[in-house]
Motif scaffolding. Structure first.
Motif, PDB file in Angstrom:
ATOM      1  N   LEU A  27       0.860  -1.186   0.000  1.00 45.46           N
ATOM      2  CA  LEU A  27       0.000   0.000   0.000  1.00 45.46           C
ATOM      3  C   LEU A  27       0.896   1.235   0.000  1.00 45.46           C
ATOM      4  O   LEU A  27       1.187   1.820   1.036  1.00 45.46           O
ATOM      5  N   GLU A  28       1.374   1.573  -1.195  1.00 42.01           N
ATOM      6  CA  GLU A  28       2.307   2.692  -1.365  1.00 42.01           C
ATOM      7  C   GLU A  28       2.121   3.230  -2.773  1.00 42.01           C
ATOM      8  O   GLU A  28       2.169   2.474  -3.747  1.00 42.01           O
ATOM      9  N   THR A  29       1.912   4.541  -2.909  1.00 45.38           N
ATOM     10  CA  THR A  29       1.677   5.123  -4.227  1.00 45.38           C
ATOM     11  C   THR A  29       2.933   5.691  -4.877  1.00 45.38           C
ATOM     12  O   THR A  29       2.928   5.968  -6.068  1.00 45.38           O
ATOM     13  N   ASP A  30       4.006   5.846  -4.112  1.00 44.61           N
ATOM     14  CA  ASP A  30       5.259   6.326  -4.690  1.00 44.61           C
ATOM     15  C   ASP A  30       5.994   5.137  -5.306  1.00 44.61           C
ATOM     16  O   ASP A  30       6.342   4.180  -4.602  1.00 44.61           O
ATOM     17  N   SER A  31       6.248   5.200  -6.610  1.00 48.72           N
ATOM     18  CA  SER A  31       6.838   4.056  -7.317  1.00 48.72           C
ATOM     19  C   SER A  31       8.210   3.686  -6.767  1.00 48.72           C
ATOM     20  O   SER A  31       8.515   2.497  -6.619  1.00 48.72           O
ATOM     21  N   GLY A  32       9.029   4.667  -6.457  1.00 47.91           N
ATOM     22  CA  GLY A  32      10.366   4.372  -5.942  1.00 47.91           C
ATOM     23  C   GLY A  32      10.326   3.669  -4.601  1.00 47.91           C
ATOM     24  O   GLY A  32      11.049   2.687  -4.365  1.00 47.91           O
ATOM     25  N   THR A  33       9.477   4.151  -3.722  1.00 50.26           N
ATOM     26  CA  THR A  33       9.335   3.539  -2.403  1.00 50.26           C
ATOM     27  C   THR A  33       8.743   2.137  -2.523  1.00 50.26           C
ATOM     28  O   THR A  33       9.250   1.183  -1.920  1.00 50.26           O
ATOM     29  N   ALA A  34       7.676   2.010  -3.293  1.00 47.85           N
ATOM     30  CA  ALA A  34       7.015   0.708  -3.449  1.00 47.85           C
ATOM     31  C   ALA A  34       7.965  -0.317  -4.044  1.00 47.85           C
ATOM     32  O   ALA A  34       8.063  -1.449  -3.545  1.00 47.85           O
ATOM     33  N   ARG A  35       8.659   0.057  -5.099  1.00 50.49           N
ATOM     34  CA  ARG A  35       9.571  -0.896  -5.738  1.00 50.49           C
ATOM     35  C   ARG A  35      10.762  -1.215  -4.843  1.00 50.49           C
ATOM     36  O   ARG A  35      11.257  -2.342  -4.858  1.00 50.49           O
ATOM     37  N   GLY A  36      11.216  -0.260  -4.066  1.00 50.15           N
ATOM     38  CA  GLY A  36      12.295  -0.529  -3.114  1.00 50.15           C
ATOM     39  C   GLY A  36      11.865  -1.550  -2.074  1.00 50.15           C
ATOM     40  O   GLY A  36      12.621  -2.490  -1.757  1.00 50.15           O
ATOM     41  N   LEU A  37      10.674  -1.383  -1.525  1.00 52.28           N
ATOM     42  CA  LEU A  37      10.152  -2.345  -0.558  1.00 52.28           C
ATOM     43  C   LEU A  37       9.958  -3.712  -1.216  1.00 52.28           C
ATOM     44  O   LEU A  37      10.263  -4.751  -0.616  1.00 52.28           O
ATOM     45  N   ALA A  38       9.454  -3.722  -2.435  1.00 53.71           N
ATOM     46  CA  ALA A  38       9.233  -4.979  -3.151  1.00 53.71           C
ATOM     47  C   ALA A  38      10.556  -5.688  -3.428  1.00 53.71           C
ATOM     48  O   ALA A  38      10.660  -6.907  -3.242  1.00 53.71           O
ATOM     49  N   ARG A  39      11.563  -4.956  -3.849  1.00 59.09           N
ATOM     50  CA  ARG A  39      12.867  -5.576  -4.107  1.00 59.09           C
ATOM     51  C   ARG A  39      13.461  -6.179  -2.832  1.00 59.09           C
ATOM     52  O   ARG A  39      14.026  -7.269  -2.855  1.00 59.09           O
ATOM     53  N   HIS A  40      13.307  -5.464  -1.736  1.00 62.05           N
ATOM     54  CA  HIS A  40      13.799  -5.989  -0.461  1.00 62.05           C
ATOM     55  C   HIS A  40      13.057  -7.287  -0.111  1.00 62.05           C
ATOM     56  O   HIS A  40      13.671  -8.263   0.318  1.00 62.05           O
ATOM     57  N   GLU A  41      11.755  -7.289  -0.303  1.00 69.20           N
ATOM     58  CA  GLU A  41      10.935  -8.478   0.003  1.00 69.20           C
ATOM     59  C   GLU A  41      11.303  -9.663  -0.883  1.00 69.20           C
ATOM     60  O   GLU A  41      11.348 -10.799  -0.438  1.00 69.20           O
ATOM     61  N   LEU A  42      11.542  -9.408  -2.169  1.00 68.44           N
ATOM     62  CA  LEU A  42      11.799 -10.487  -3.122  1.00 68.44           C
ATOM     63  C   LEU A  42      13.250 -10.949  -3.134  1.00 68.44           C
ATOM     64  O   LEU A  42      13.558 -11.974  -3.741  1.00 68.44           O
ATOM     65  N   HIS A  43      14.123 -10.225  -2.468  1.00 65.80           N
ATOM     66  CA  HIS A  43      15.564 -10.531  -2.504  1.00 65.80           C
ATOM     67  C   HIS A  43      15.845 -11.994  -2.180  1.00 65.80           C
ATOM     68  O   HIS A  43      16.598 -12.667  -2.877  1.00 65.80           O
ATOM     69  N   ARG A  44      15.244 -12.519  -1.127  1.00 65.01           N
ATOM     70  CA  ARG A  44      15.529 -13.903  -0.720  1.00 65.01           C
ATOM     71  C   ARG A  44      15.047 -14.906  -1.755  1.00 65.01           C
ATOM     72  O   ARG A  44      15.647 -15.960  -1.941  1.00 65.01           O
ATOM     73  N   TYR A  45      13.957 -14.599  -2.450  1.00 69.23           N
ATOM     74  CA  TYR A  45      13.444 -15.506  -3.474  1.00 69.23           C
ATOM     75  C   TYR A  45      14.321 -15.498  -4.721  1.00 69.23           C
ATOM     76  O   TYR A  45      14.411 -16.499  -5.426  1.00 69.23           O
ATOM     77  N   MET A  46      14.931 -14.360  -4.999  1.00 61.96           N
ATOM     78  CA  MET A  46      15.752 -14.213  -6.207  1.00 61.96           C
ATOM     79  C   MET A  46      16.939 -15.178  -6.210  1.00 61.96           C
ATOM     80  O   MET A  46      17.440 -15.540  -7.269  1.00 61.96           O
ATOM     81  N   ALA A  47      17.366 -15.618  -5.035  1.00 59.14           N
ATOM     82  CA  ALA A  47      18.502 -16.532  -4.931  1.00 59.14           C
ATOM     83  C   ALA A  47      18.085 -17.999  -5.017  1.00 59.14           C
ATOM     84  O   ALA A  47      18.947 -18.877  -5.079  1.00 59.14           O
ATOM     85  N   MET A  48      16.796 -18.270  -5.035  1.00 59.89           N
ATOM     86  CA  MET A  48      16.306 -19.651  -5.038  1.00 59.89           C
ATOM     87  C   MET A  48      16.046 -20.124  -6.466  1.00 59.89           C
ATOM     88  O   MET A  48      15.256 -19.536  -7.199  1.00 59.89           O
ATOM     89  N   THR A  49      16.711 -21.203  -6.831  1.00 59.38           N
ATOM     90  CA  THR A  49      16.648 -21.727  -8.191  1.00 59.38           C
ATOM     91  C   THR A  49      15.224 -22.044  -8.618  1.00 59.38           C
ATOM     92  O   THR A  49      14.833 -21.749  -9.753  1.00 59.38           O
ATOM     93  N   ASN A  50      14.436 -22.631  -7.731  1.00 58.95           N
ATOM     94  CA  ASN A  50      13.074 -23.001  -8.127  1.00 58.95           C
ATOM     95  C   ASN A  50      12.238 -21.784  -8.491  1.00 58.95           C
ATOM     96  O   ASN A  50      11.466 -21.819  -9.448  1.00 58.95           O
ATOM     97  N   TYR A  51      12.392 -20.687  -7.756  1.00 53.65           N
ATOM     98  CA  TYR A  51      11.653 -19.463  -8.092  1.00 53.65           C
ATOM     99  C   TYR A  51      12.149 -18.894  -9.416  1.00 53.65           C
ATOM    100  O   TYR A  51      11.354 -18.545 -10.288  1.00 53.65           O
ATOM    101  N   ARG A  52      13.467 -18.787  -9.551  1.00 52.86           N
ATOM    102  CA  ARG A  52      14.036 -18.223 -10.782  1.00 52.86           C
ATOM    103  C   ARG A  52      13.579 -19.029 -12.002  1.00 52.86           C
ATOM    104  O   ARG A  52      13.178 -18.461 -13.018  1.00 52.86           O
ATOM    105  N   ASN A  53      13.668 -20.356 -11.891  1.00 53.33           N
ATOM    106  CA  ASN A  53      13.272 -21.198 -13.022  1.00 53.33           C
ATOM    107  C   ASN A  53      11.802 -21.005 -13.365  1.00 53.33           C
ATOM    108  O   ASN A  53      11.434 -20.976 -14.544  1.00 53.33           O
ATOM    109  N   ASN A  54      10.954 -20.868 -12.366  1.00 56.67           N
ATOM    110  CA  ASN A  54       9.538 -20.656 -12.626  1.00 56.67           C
ATOM    111  C   ASN A  54       9.300 -19.299 -13.288  1.00 56.67           C
ATOM    112  O   ASN A  54       8.509 -19.183 -14.219  1.00 56.67           O
ATOM    113  N   TRP A  55       9.981 -18.266 -12.801  1.00 56.64           N
ATOM    114  CA  TRP A  55       9.831 -16.945 -13.416  1.00 56.64           C
ATOM    115  C   TRP A  55      10.293 -16.956 -14.869  1.00 56.64           C
ATOM    116  O   TRP A  55       9.664 -16.341 -15.734  1.00 56.64           O
TER     117      TRP A  55
END
Length: 135
Positions: A27-55
């Motif tokens: 719940l954030e309307t500023d694109s920079g803030t929202a995407r920064g929070l999203a990148r932080h949240e997704l960081h741990r998934y980005m290192a997992m092969t199963n997630y990367r392969n699915n994406w």
């Protein structure tokens, strides 16, 4: 995942199986803030092969996954904006065949007030009544 992935899952399961999908929301309307929070949240998934392969399987590229994720990738994985914008994104999963959509609030680490604001804001959106988020 994306509504397109939800559509694929529904096709694989058929019409009579329960399909519950999870969607991260910010719940954030500023694109920079929202995407920064999203990148932080997704960081741990980005290192997992199963997630990367699915994406990669659903159409994202290595370039989309590089350097914390492209804006296109981040915007597809985490719905952000005001409550009405997020509600439309959640409804897209139902339209794609989900029976229910579980939401996972994305916020600054430890900011339980932001979590609660997100849940309260989405609970108050008419489009999120039970007919909109469950078939």
């Amino acid at each position: 995942m994306t509504p397109e992935h939800t559509r694929e899952a529904r096709a694989a399961l058929g019409p009579d199986k329960l399909l519950v999908v999870e969607q991260k929301v910010c719940l954030e309307t500023d694109s920079g803030t929202a995407r920064g929070l999203a990148r932080h949240e997704l960081h741990r998934y980005m290192a997992m092969t199963n997630y990367r392969n699915n994406w990669l399987r659903i159409g994202f590229t290595e370039a989309d996954l590089a350097d914390g994720g492209s804006d296109k990738f981040i915007d597809a994985m985490v719905l952000w904006g005001d409550a009405a914008t997020i509600a439309r994104g959640l409804a897209a999963h139902v339209q794609a065949g989900a029976d229910q959509v579980c939401i996972q609030p994305v916020h600054a680490e430890g900011d339980m007030e932001a979590r609660d604001r997100t849940l309260s804001a989405l609970a108050g959106v008419e489009a999120l009544d039970t007919t909109a988020l469950s078939r």
